[in-house]
Design a protein around this motif. Structure first.
Motif, PDB file in Angstrom:
ATOM      1  N   THR A 267       0.865  -1.120   0.096  1.00  0.00           N
ATOM      2  CA  THR A 267      -0.115   0.105   0.113  1.00  0.00           C
ATOM      3  C   THR A 267       0.667   1.258   0.093  1.00  0.00           C
ATOM      4  O   THR A 267       0.375   2.420  -0.080  1.00  0.00           O
ATOM      5  N   LYS A 268       2.019   1.129   0.244  1.00  0.00           N
ATOM      6  CA  LYS A 268       2.899   2.464   0.205  1.00  0.00           C
ATOM      7  C   LYS A 268       3.212   3.040  -1.221  1.00  0.00           C
ATOM      8  O   LYS A 268       3.234   2.184  -2.155  1.00  0.00           O
ATOM      9  N   GLU A 269       3.467   4.243  -1.299  1.00  0.00           N
ATOM     10  CA  GLU A 269       3.617   5.011  -2.563  1.00  0.00           C
ATOM     11  C   GLU A 269       5.023   4.313  -3.114  1.00  0.00           C
ATOM     12  O   GLU A 269       5.853   4.110  -2.686  1.00  0.00           O
ATOM     13  N   ASN A 270       4.857   4.430  -4.503  1.00  0.00           N
ATOM     14  CA  ASN A 270       6.007   3.607  -5.368  1.00  0.00           C
ATOM     15  C   ASN A 270       6.469   2.447  -4.955  1.00  0.00           C
ATOM     16  O   ASN A 270       7.539   2.059  -5.157  1.00  0.00           O
ATOM     17  N   GLN A 271       5.550   1.328  -4.668  1.00  0.00           N
ATOM     18  CA  GLN A 271       5.938   0.230  -4.442  1.00  0.00           C
ATOM     19  C   GLN A 271       5.052  -0.738  -5.167  1.00  0.00           C
ATOM     20  O   GLN A 271       4.029  -0.590  -5.425  1.00  0.00           O
ATOM     21  N   ASP A 272       5.833  -1.886  -5.539  1.00  0.00           N
ATOM     22  CA  ASP A 272       5.480  -2.927  -6.446  1.00  0.00           C
ATOM     23  C   ASP A 272       5.276  -4.212  -5.472  1.00  0.00           C
ATOM     24  O   ASP A 272       6.235  -4.449  -4.674  1.00  0.00           O
ATOM     25  N   CYS A 273       4.311  -4.885  -5.736  1.00  0.00           N
ATOM     26  CA  CYS A 273       4.233  -6.179  -5.185  1.00  0.00           C
ATOM     27  C   CYS A 273       4.747  -7.459  -6.130  1.00  0.00           C
ATOM     28  O   CYS A 273       4.798  -7.290  -7.222  1.00  0.00           O
ATOM     29  N   VAL A 274       5.557  -8.218  -5.492  1.00  0.00           N
ATOM     30  CA  VAL A 274       6.310  -9.431  -6.305  1.00  0.00           C
ATOM     31  C   VAL A 274       5.805 -10.526  -5.436  1.00  0.00           C
ATOM     32  O   VAL A 274       5.779 -10.792  -4.305  1.00  0.00           O
ATOM     33  N   ASN A 275       5.296 -11.585  -6.366  1.00  0.00           N
ATOM     34  CA  ASN A 275       4.683 -12.883  -5.690  1.00  0.00           C
ATOM     35  C   ASN A 275       5.837 -13.939  -5.687  1.00  0.00           C
ATOM     36  O   ASN A 275       6.525 -13.952  -6.398  1.00  0.00           O
ATOM     37  N   THR A 276       5.843 -14.483  -4.394  1.00  0.00           N
ATOM     38  CA  THR A 276       6.732 -15.576  -4.150  1.00  0.00           C
ATOM     39  C   THR A 276       5.908 -16.745  -3.787  1.00  0.00           C
ATOM     40  O   THR A 276       4.829 -16.680  -3.470  1.00  0.00           O
ATOM     41  N   SER A 277       6.553 -17.929  -3.753  1.00  0.00           N
ATOM     42  CA  SER A 277       6.194 -19.116  -3.441  1.00  0.00           C
ATOM     43  C   SER A 277       5.483 -19.155  -2.197  1.00  0.00           C
ATOM     44  O   SER A 277       6.233 -19.082  -1.017  1.00  0.00           O
ATOM     45  N   GLY A 278       4.336 -19.198  -1.916  1.00  0.00           N
ATOM     46  CA  GLY A 278       3.404 -18.988  -0.690  1.00  0.00           C
ATOM     47  C   GLY A 278       3.690 -17.871  -0.064  1.00  0.00           C
ATOM     48  O   GLY A 278       3.073 -17.678   1.226  1.00  0.00           O
ATOM     49  N   SER A 279       4.056 -16.819  -0.752  1.00  0.00           N
ATOM     50  CA  SER A 279       3.887 -15.492  -0.061  1.00  0.00           C
ATOM     51  C   SER A 279       4.082 -14.307  -1.058  1.00  0.00           C
ATOM     52  O   SER A 279       3.717 -14.583  -2.060  1.00  0.00           O
ATOM     53  N   TYR A 280       4.625 -13.075  -0.592  1.00  0.00           N
ATOM     54  CA  TYR A 280       4.859 -11.923  -1.484  1.00  0.00           C
ATOM     55  C   TYR A 280       5.886 -11.273  -0.810  1.00  0.00           C
ATOM     56  O   TYR A 280       6.066 -11.203   0.528  1.00  0.00           O
ATOM     57  N   LYS A 281       6.492 -10.029  -1.766  1.00  0.00           N
ATOM     58  CA  LYS A 281       6.952  -9.157  -0.931  1.00  0.00           C
ATOM     59  C   LYS A 281       6.770  -7.871  -1.406  1.00  0.00           C
ATOM     60  O   LYS A 281       6.493  -7.526  -2.689  1.00  0.00           O
ATOM     61  N   CYS A 282       6.948  -6.770  -1.010  1.00  0.00           N
ATOM     62  CA  CYS A 282       6.824  -5.303  -1.509  1.00  0.00           C
ATOM     63  C   CYS A 282       8.184  -4.841  -1.662  1.00  0.00           C
ATOM     64  O   CYS A 282       9.173  -4.600  -0.841  1.00  0.00           O
ATOM     65  N   VAL A 283       8.307  -4.342  -2.939  1.00  0.00           N
ATOM     66  CA  VAL A 283       9.705  -3.783  -3.213  1.00  0.00           C
ATOM     67  C   VAL A 283       9.366  -2.285  -3.889  1.00  0.00           C
ATOM     68  O   VAL A 283       8.234  -2.242  -4.563  1.00  0.00           O
ATOM     69  N   CYS A 284      10.449  -1.643  -3.903  1.00  0.00           N
ATOM     70  CA  CYS A 284      10.215  -0.171  -4.455  1.00  0.00           C
ATOM     71  C   CYS A 284      10.313  -0.366  -6.013  1.00  0.00           C
ATOM     72  O   CYS A 284      10.879  -1.102  -6.597  1.00  0.00           O
ATOM     73  N   SER A 285       9.300   0.382  -6.638  1.00  0.00           N
ATOM     74  CA  SER A 285       9.245   0.519  -8.190  1.00  0.00           C
ATOM     75  C   SER A 285      10.434   1.001  -8.849  1.00  0.00           C
ATOM     76  O   SER A 285      11.658   1.424  -8.012  1.00  0.00           O
ATOM     77  N   GLU A 286      10.809   0.508 -10.151  1.00  0.00           N
ATOM     78  CA  GLU A 286      11.753   1.159 -10.821  1.00  0.00           C
ATOM     79  C   GLU A 286      12.156   2.475 -10.763  1.00  0.00           C
ATOM     80  O   GLU A 286      11.163   3.194 -10.552  1.00  0.00           O
ATOM     81  N   GLY A 287      13.327   2.753 -10.326  1.00  0.00           N
ATOM     82  CA  GLY A 287      13.707   4.441 -10.137  1.00  0.00           C
ATOM     83  C   GLY A 287      13.689   4.767  -8.981  1.00  0.00           C
ATOM     84  O   GLY A 287      13.777   6.020  -8.415  1.00  0.00           O
ATOM     85  N   PHE A 288      13.285   3.935  -7.763  1.00  0.00           N
ATOM     86  CA  PHE A 288      13.159   4.212  -6.247  1.00  0.00           C
ATOM     87  C   PHE A 288      13.707   3.264  -5.446  1.00  0.00           C
ATOM     88  O   PHE A 288      14.302   2.138  -5.818  1.00  0.00           O
ATOM     89  N   GLU A 289      14.324   3.673  -4.306  1.00  0.00           N
ATOM     90  CA  GLU A 289      14.954   2.813  -3.316  1.00  0.00           C
ATOM     91  C   GLU A 289      14.309   3.012  -2.037  1.00  0.00           C
ATOM     92  O   GLU A 289      13.870   4.164  -1.718  1.00  0.00           O
ATOM     93  N   ASP A 290      14.597   2.009  -1.109  1.00  0.00           N
ATOM     94  CA  ASP A 290      13.872   2.152   0.106  1.00  0.00           C
ATOM     95  C   ASP A 290      15.030   2.810   1.103  1.00  0.00           C
ATOM     96  O   ASP A 290      16.184   2.599   1.275  1.00  0.00           O
ATOM     97  N   LYS A 291      14.321   3.871   1.798  1.00  0.00           N
ATOM     98  CA  LYS A 291      15.108   4.778   2.760  1.00  0.00           C
ATOM     99  C   LYS A 291      14.091   4.658   3.993  1.00  0.00           C
ATOM    100  O   LYS A 291      13.202   5.532   3.946  1.00  0.00           O
ATOM    101  N   ASP A 292      14.463   3.931   4.919  1.00  0.00           N
ATOM    102  CA  ASP A 292      14.063   3.855   6.006  1.00  0.00           C
ATOM    103  C   ASP A 292      12.548   3.613   5.958  1.00  0.00           C
ATOM    104  O   ASP A 292      11.555   4.286   6.663  1.00  0.00           O
ATOM    105  N   GLY A 293      12.354   2.675   5.095  1.00  0.00           N
ATOM    106  CA  GLY A 293      10.785   2.068   5.011  1.00  0.00           C
ATOM    107  C   GLY A 293       9.989   2.950   3.892  1.00  0.00           C
ATOM    108  O   GLY A 293       8.676   2.732   3.821  1.00  0.00           O
TER     109      GLY A 293
END
Length: 102
Positions: A71-97
């Protein structure tokens, strides 16, 4: 040959394979919680992140659910086996969440 598997000698997350004069315990499929044999169609119940579909436990694609899981801005969802992870979109990086432009 004595069927040693009749006494259920294996752990909950394993199934018993009877062999000539012996037996072996094999790991259940990752999609299972307890199983009666090899593969996702032999699950007793499906593990978290999996759903029974066509008699098999299949991965739930959390990224395609009607309700967004990332739900965070500029964040993409990546499906994984049995779960998922939220990663920053292309051109963005994680800075303190928070995803900030690079």
């Amino acid at each position: 040959d004595l069927d040693e598997c009749a006494t259920s000698p294996c752990n909950d997350h394993q199934y018993c394979l009877n062999t000539d004069g012996s037996f072996s315990c094999k790991a259940c499929d990752a999609s299972c919680v307890g199983c009666t044999g090899e593969g996702s169609e032999k699950c007793k119940t499906c593990a978290s992140g999996y759903v029974k579909e066509d008699e098999k436990c299949t991965d739930i694609d959390e990224c395609n659910l009607p309700e967004k899981v990332c739900t965070k801005e500029n964040q993409d969802c990546v499906n994984t086996s049995g779960s998922y992870k939220c990663v920053c979109s292309e051109g963005f990086e994680d800075k303190d969440g928070t995803c900030v432009q690079t």
